[in-house]
Each structure stands twice: as structure tokens, then as C-alpha cells.
Design a protein around this motif. Structure first.
Motif, PDB file in Angstrom:
ATOM      1  N   GLN A 185      83.899  20.109 -30.159  1.00 21.40           N
ATOM      2  CA  GLN A 185      83.276  21.435 -30.212  1.00 21.40           C
ATOM      3  C   GLN A 185      82.183  21.660 -29.170  1.00 21.40           C
ATOM      4  OE1 GLN A 185      82.374  22.853 -34.148  1.00 21.40           O
ATOM      5  NE2 GLN A 185      84.136  21.832 -35.028  1.00 21.40           N
ATOM      6  N   LEU A 186      81.644  20.581 -28.599  1.00 13.87           N
ATOM      7  CA  LEU A 186      80.625  20.761 -27.560  1.00 13.87           C
ATOM      8  C   LEU A 186      81.301  20.682 -26.195  1.00 13.87           C
ATOM      9  CD1 LEU A 186      78.826  20.313 -30.039  1.00 13.87           C
ATOM     10  CD2 LEU A 186      77.356  18.873 -28.643  1.00 13.87           C
ATOM     11  N   GLU A 187      80.730  21.406 -25.252  1.00 19.29           N
ATOM     12  CA  GLU A 187      81.276  21.398 -23.895  1.00 19.29           C
ATOM     13  C   GLU A 187      80.653  20.211 -23.154  1.00 19.29           C
ATOM     14  OE1 GLU A 187      79.939  24.927 -21.827  1.00 19.29           O
ATOM     15  OE2 GLU A 187      80.050  23.800 -19.936  1.00 19.29           O
ATOM     16  N   ALA A 188      81.509  19.321 -22.652  1.00 18.66           N
ATOM     17  CA  ALA A 188      81.006  18.102 -22.004  1.00 18.66           C
ATOM     18  C   ALA A 188      81.136  18.178 -20.489  1.00 18.66           C
ATOM     19  CB  ALA A 188      81.777  16.896 -22.523  1.00 18.66           C
ATOM     20  N   THR A 189      80.112  17.705 -19.796  1.00 18.84           N
ATOM     21  CA  THR A 189      80.159  17.581 -18.339  1.00 18.84           C
ATOM     22  C   THR A 189      79.745  16.161 -18.003  1.00 18.84           C
ATOM     23  OG1 THR A 189      79.342  19.852 -18.205  1.00 18.84           O
ATOM     24  CG2 THR A 189      79.330  18.593 -16.164  1.00 18.84           C
ATOM     25  N   ARG A 190      80.521  15.509 -17.146  1.00 21.08           N
ATOM     26  CA  ARG A 190      80.136  14.176 -16.728  1.00 21.08           C
ATOM     27  C   ARG A 190      79.222  14.308 -15.521  1.00 21.08           C
ATOM     28  NH1 ARG A 190      84.205   9.096 -16.711  1.00 21.08           N
ATOM     29  NH2 ARG A 190      82.917   7.907 -15.276  1.00 21.08           N
ATOM     30  N   VAL A 191      78.086  13.630 -15.559  1.00 20.12           N
ATOM     31  CA  VAL A 191      77.119  13.756 -14.465  1.00 20.12           C
ATOM     32  C   VAL A 191      76.721  12.383 -13.937  1.00 20.12           C
ATOM     33  CG1 VAL A 191      76.101  15.992 -15.102  1.00 20.12           C
ATOM     34  CG2 VAL A 191      75.247  13.928 -16.194  1.00 20.12           C
ATOM     35  N   GLY A 192      76.628  12.275 -12.617  1.00 25.02           N
ATOM     36  CA  GLY A 192      76.098  11.055 -11.985  1.00 25.02           C
ATOM     37  C   GLY A 192      76.718   9.783 -12.515  1.00 25.02           C
ATOM     38  N   GLY A 193      77.984   9.541 -12.241  1.00 23.99           N
ATOM     39  CA  GLY A 193      78.638   8.319 -12.707  1.00 23.99           C
ATOM     40  C   GLY A 193      79.071   8.469 -14.149  1.00 23.99           C
ATOM     41  N   HIS A 194      78.407   7.735 -15.063  1.00 19.40           N
ATOM     42  CA  HIS A 194      78.810   7.773 -16.471  1.00 19.40           C
ATOM     43  C   HIS A 194      77.838   8.539 -17.350  1.00 19.40           C
ATOM     44  CE1 HIS A 194      81.751   4.750 -15.227  1.00 19.40           C
ATOM     45  NE2 HIS A 194      82.398   5.040 -16.330  1.00 19.40           N
TER      46      HIS A 194
ATOM     47  N   GLU B  81      67.844   2.262 -17.076  1.00 21.02           N
ATOM     48  CA  GLU B  81      67.107   1.013 -16.879  1.00 21.02           C
ATOM     49  C   GLU B  81      66.974   0.619 -15.414  1.00 21.02           C
ATOM     50  OE1 GLU B  81      65.458  -0.077 -19.180  1.00 21.02           O
ATOM     51  OE2 GLU B  81      66.462   0.244 -21.104  1.00 21.02           O
ATOM     52  N   VAL B  82      67.687   1.308 -14.521  1.00 20.65           N
ATOM     53  CA  VAL B  82      67.578   0.949 -13.106  1.00 20.65           C
ATOM     54  C   VAL B  82      67.120   2.104 -12.216  1.00 20.65           C
ATOM     55  CG1 VAL B  82      69.006  -1.111 -13.046  1.00 20.65           C
ATOM     56  CG2 VAL B  82      70.114   1.118 -12.927  1.00 20.65           C
ATOM     57  N   LEU B  83      67.865   3.166 -12.166  1.00 17.83           N
ATOM     58  CA  LEU B  83      67.557   4.220 -11.200  1.00 17.83           C
ATOM     59  C   LEU B  83      67.294   5.572 -11.838  1.00 17.83           C
ATOM     60  CD1 LEU B  83      70.482   3.292  -8.796  1.00 17.83           C
ATOM     61  CD2 LEU B  83      68.069   2.877  -8.331  1.00 17.83           C
ATOM     62  N   GLY B  84      67.981   5.849 -12.932  1.00 18.87           N
ATOM     63  CA  GLY B  84      67.872   7.164 -13.546  1.00 18.87           C
ATOM     64  C   GLY B  84      68.608   8.235 -12.768  1.00 18.87           C
ATOM     65  N   ALA B  85      69.577   7.828 -11.926  1.00 21.99           N
ATOM     66  CA  ALA B  85      70.297   8.804 -11.087  1.00 21.99           C
ATOM     67  C   ALA B  85      71.096   9.785 -11.934  1.00 21.99           C
ATOM     68  CB  ALA B  85      71.222   8.074 -10.112  1.00 21.99           C
ATOM     69  N   SER B  86      71.632   9.350 -13.073  1.00 18.95           N
ATOM     70  CA  SER B  86      72.439  10.274 -13.867  1.00 18.95           C
ATOM     71  C   SER B  86      71.546  11.313 -14.547  1.00 18.95           C
ATOM     72  CB  SER B  86      73.324   9.532 -14.873  1.00 18.95           C
ATOM     73  OG  SER B  86      72.561   8.786 -15.763  1.00 18.95           O
TER      74      SER B  86
END
Ligand SMILES: [Zn+2]
Length: 456
Positions: free
Chosen positions: A63-72, A160-165
Motif C-alpha cells: 500500500q505504500l509507494e516505494a522508491t529505491r534510493v542510493g544503492g539499497h 554506519e559508513v557514508l550515509g549516501a543513501s
């Protein structure tokens, strides 16, 4: 290392287990360890994590709209009755690696259920908070609930490493013109033994976090054969710089959120301390001196800290270094900027032949308001679900993904609605990390009440 056979009734999906517990156990068993080098990340395990999350929370995924961002990274949108004041609930999927030498009582990726608790890496940081958010949403969807405002779930995959996502999630929200009313991420907790002498738990909500900045000190010289040394070479100048830096402290002060924390816990402090804490604002300088004197941990609450971490010189015992470097990790207190830190380090080193370079630039996060309807909602929800706890703001010492959201949101609150003892907090990033089943259920209740309480 002990096996998971400590509990004879320990089945992967015991039917009497609350769904949130079964979900947490399944997700802890997937070692989603992040690495600074993306090439070393086991992407298959993150794929499996996504699959398992979808299996455990089917309505959320349907029911929620999902978008994949920055890798996983995952960003979900739950449309509300209104989108004027959207909120973002955050967590992260990744965990820090396990030190193989650490004496875990239960295997770190076993998710054993022992003594009413789930044990393993990530149970508190941050898969426990992740599943309580998901369970709250899933159970509300089962009831046909529609939130009063749009709700976004943002789950980073490399916190835990970059926070890129998380950066990618912020970009996606910006692209869609979403300006969150408030953000809730990990950070604080319902902490027992939070402050010496305070017998009640303190539900600490991080309203700002220290910035992480890395500097490099570099001294250069001729180098050469170790049989013909000259005085005052790169290593000697670097050593002098480090010794001077070690005697340097940045100015101490007690920032506003800490004053408010003391004001709120004052009634729960013993005699003379109570008076000081209650008048923390007026007695600020006295309080600052007391925090500095009480040791490095409380001193870090009052100022920007500088720590020399890495060192390098010559690669061989019989070679004089032509370059010697030292890494300096600075944790910036709100009020100090990266430029202030660089200037303070240059002043302390007091040697133009030692260069100071900025490797990583992270300012302290702006302070989110406490005297505000959004904070009042968090506070009211906390009083309802954790009636014995005192809700209070504080300055977070560690970094979270939510710092990236300060670019699009003025109210970023760092709080996981889970009770944590001092031992549990110490187990985070260490060993014997565990979360109590009852505390997971309270966490679900907290998020449900928060979502039900969003104003129209
Ligand atoms: Zn975390």
C-alpha cells in the motif's frame, strides 16, 4: 562461540511470538554489514534483507509507494489525508562489523531469544527501531487507518559508513518538493541510569548532533638515510605539534539543550544537585566547570573535542621520513564551525612548517526547537507510553543519517522509543547487543500513538 540452542523452544517462527519479534529475528540473521569501500559490501545480503522485509510487512509494501534510493536505501510514501505537514520516520538497514574476538554470549547473527530478549548485532542499532516503525505502520494499515498527514519512511543502507543513501533520500524529497514538518531518527532512547543520581529513566531526544570533521597535519623534509639524521625533521616537528594540540582545548560552554535537560531532570536529583540543575541557566558557567571536571565524557558535552588518531612517518626503520602525518578527528559542538576548529588547530600547532588540511568537513547540526508543537507531540506520546520517564532534549555525541535532513527540515529529532539500560547502550557497536521483547512492543505502541496523534 555458543550455538543458538540455549532456548529449546527457539524456533524461527514460533507461532506465539509477536510478529515484530519474529521479524526482528529474521532480519538480524541477515548480516547487512556496511563498508567504506562499496566493493566490499555483500549486496546479495541487502537484496535478501529487502525480500525479507517485504515478506514480514506485506501491507506496508503493497500500500505504500516505494522508491529505491542510493544503492539499497528505501523511501516509502504513505499518503495521508493531507500533505501540508509531512513527517519522516527513519531507520537504517546496515550494521557495523562484528569483532570476532569479542565475547558474545549469543552468536551475533543468531538472533537467539533468551531471557525475554532478542540478542544480536543490530537489535538496538538499528533493526529494532526499524521493525517497530514497520510493525506500527503494518498494524495501522490492517485497521484501515489513514494518517492525517503524509508519512514517509526513510531507511538508509549505509548509515554506519557514508550515509549516501540518506543523502539520496533527501535529494528525492527535495525533487518532489517535500519539506518535512518533522523527522524522527535513531539517537536518544528511554535511558535508565542516564545521569548520575537520577533514578528515573530519561527519554532523551537528540535535538542537535556534533559535527564530524577530519584534519591532517603534515610535516615535510628532506628524508634520507637514517645514518645521517638532521635535527628538527618532519617527525620531530609533527611530534611537537601533536604535543601542543594535546594541551589545547576548545572553549567550553553548556549549550541550550543541555541546560534544558538539566532543568527537566532537576526534580529527580538529590538535594544540592537539584538546586544547581534547576537553576542551570543562571548557573551555566558553574555547571560547565563541573561537567569539564567530571571527566572526558561529560567534558565532551561542553565543547568541541580534538583527538589525534592516525600517525604515519617513514615506511622503513632505516629511512628518515620525508613526510610525517597525523590525522585529527574533531567533534564540533554547536556554536563552533569548521573554520573555528582549523584556526584553533593552527594556533595550537604554532608552526608554519606543519600544514593543516581539512579531509572531511562536517559542521554541527542546527538545534531543533523544543518549545514547539512537533516536539510537544513527541513528548506527549512519550509520557503516555513511558509514564515513568522524563522526556528531555540533549546534544548527541554520535552522528546519524538524520543530519542530512537538516537541509530540508527544521525539526529533526533523534529518538528511538526503546528502553535501554546503561549496559545495553554500551553494547551498541560492541558485543552482547540485545533488546527486550516487552520493549519492542512498547516501541510499536509509541509509533502507533505518534501516527494516530498527527494533527489534521
Ligand atoms: Zn545506528
Amino acid at each position: 562461540m555458543p550455538t543458538g540452542a540455549t532456548d529449546p523452544s527457539d524456533q524461527p517462527d514460533r507461532p506465539d511470538l509477536p510478529r515484530v519479534v519474529a521479524a526482528l529475528r529474521a532480519l538480524v540473521r541477515l548480516p547487512t554489514v556496511s563498508h567504506r569501500d562499496p566493493g566490499r559490501v555483500d549486496t546479495a545480503v541487502f537484496d535478501a534483507f529487502h525480500t525479507e522485509l517485504a515478506r514480514r510487512f506485506p501491507l506496508l509494501h503493497a500500500q505504500l509507494e516505494a522508491t529505491r534510493v542510493g544503492g539499497h536505501g528505501l523511501l516509502f510514501r504513505w499518503p495521508g489525508a493531507d500533505d501540508a505537514r509531512p513527517v519522516v520516520l527513519m531507520a537504517h538497514l546496515d550494521v557495523v562489523p562484528v569483532d570476532e574476538q569479542a565475547p558474545w554470549q549469543h552468536p551475533p547473527f543468531g538472533a537467539d531469544l533468551v531471557d525475554g530478549a532478542v540478542w544480536g548485532r543490530g537489535t538496538l542499532d538499528d533493526k529494532g527501531p526499524l521493525v517497530v516503525v514497520c510493525e506500527a505502520v503494518e498494524s495501522l494499515l490492517e485497521n484501515g487507518f489513514t494518517p492525517a498527514q503524509d508519512v514517509w519512511l526513510s531507511f538508509g543502507s549505509d548509515e554506519e559508513v557514508l550515509g549516501a543513501s540518506a543523502v539520496a533520500a533527501v535529494e528525492e524529497l527535495r525533487r518532489r518538493g517535500v519539506r518535512p514538518w518533522f523527522v524522527v531518527d535513531e539517537g536518544g532512547a528511554v535511558a535508565s541510569e542516564a545521569l548520575p543520581g537520577v533514578a528515573v529513566p530519561v527519554a532523551v531526544v537528540g535535538v542537535t548532533e556534533k559535527g564530524v570533521t577530519s584534519l591532517l597535519l603534515r610535516a615535510e623534509g628532506r628524508g634520507g638515510h637514517a645514518s645521517t639524521p638532521a635535527r628538527n625533521g618532519p617527525t620531530a616537528r609533527l611530534a611537537r605539534a601533536i604535543a601542543r594540540l594535546d594541551r589545547t582545548t576548545m572553549p567550553a560552554r553548556t549549550p541550550e539543550p543541555t541546560l534544558e535537560l538539566f532543568r527537566r531532570v532537576a526534580p529527580h536529583l538529590p538535594g544540592p544537585l537539584r538546586a544547581v540543575a534547576a537553576n542551570a541557566r543562571r548557573l551555566g558557567p558553574l555547571l560547565t566547570r563541573a561537567l569539564v571536571a567530571a571527566g572526558p565524557e561529560t567534558a565532551a558535552m561542553t565543547r568541541t573535542t580534538l583527538a589525534v588518531t592516525t600517525l604515519s612517518g617513514s615506511p622503513a626503520l632505516n629511512v628518515i621520513a620525508s613526510t610525517a602525518t597525523a590525522g585529527v578527528n574533531a567533534r564540533l559542538m554547536v556554536g563552533d564551525t569548521v573554520e573555528d576548529v582549523v584556526a584553533a588547530v593552527r594556533r595550537a600547532v604554532a608552526d608554519d612548517s606543519v600544514a593543516v588540511e581539512v579531509l572531511e568537513r562536517g559542521e554541527a547540526s542546527p538545534v531543533s526547537p523544543v518549545d514547539d508543537p512537533a516536539f510537544a507531540l513527541l513528548e506527549a506520546t512519550t509520557r503516555e507510553v513511558f509514564p515513568d520517564a522524563v522526556p528531555a532534549p540533549y546534544v548527541m555525541m554520535a552522528a546519524t543519517d538524520s543530519r542530512h535532513f537538516t537541509a530540508i527540515c527544521d525539526r529533526v529529532y533523534r529518538f528511538a522509543p526503546l528502553r535501554m539500560t546503561k549496559a545495553q547502550r554500551a553494547a551498541i557497536h560492541s558485543y552482547d547487543e540485545h533488546v527486550r521483547v516487552d520493549d519492542l512492543l512498547d516501541g510499536v505502541r509509541w509509533y502507533r500513538r505518534l501516527l494516530e496523534g498527527l494533527p489534521a
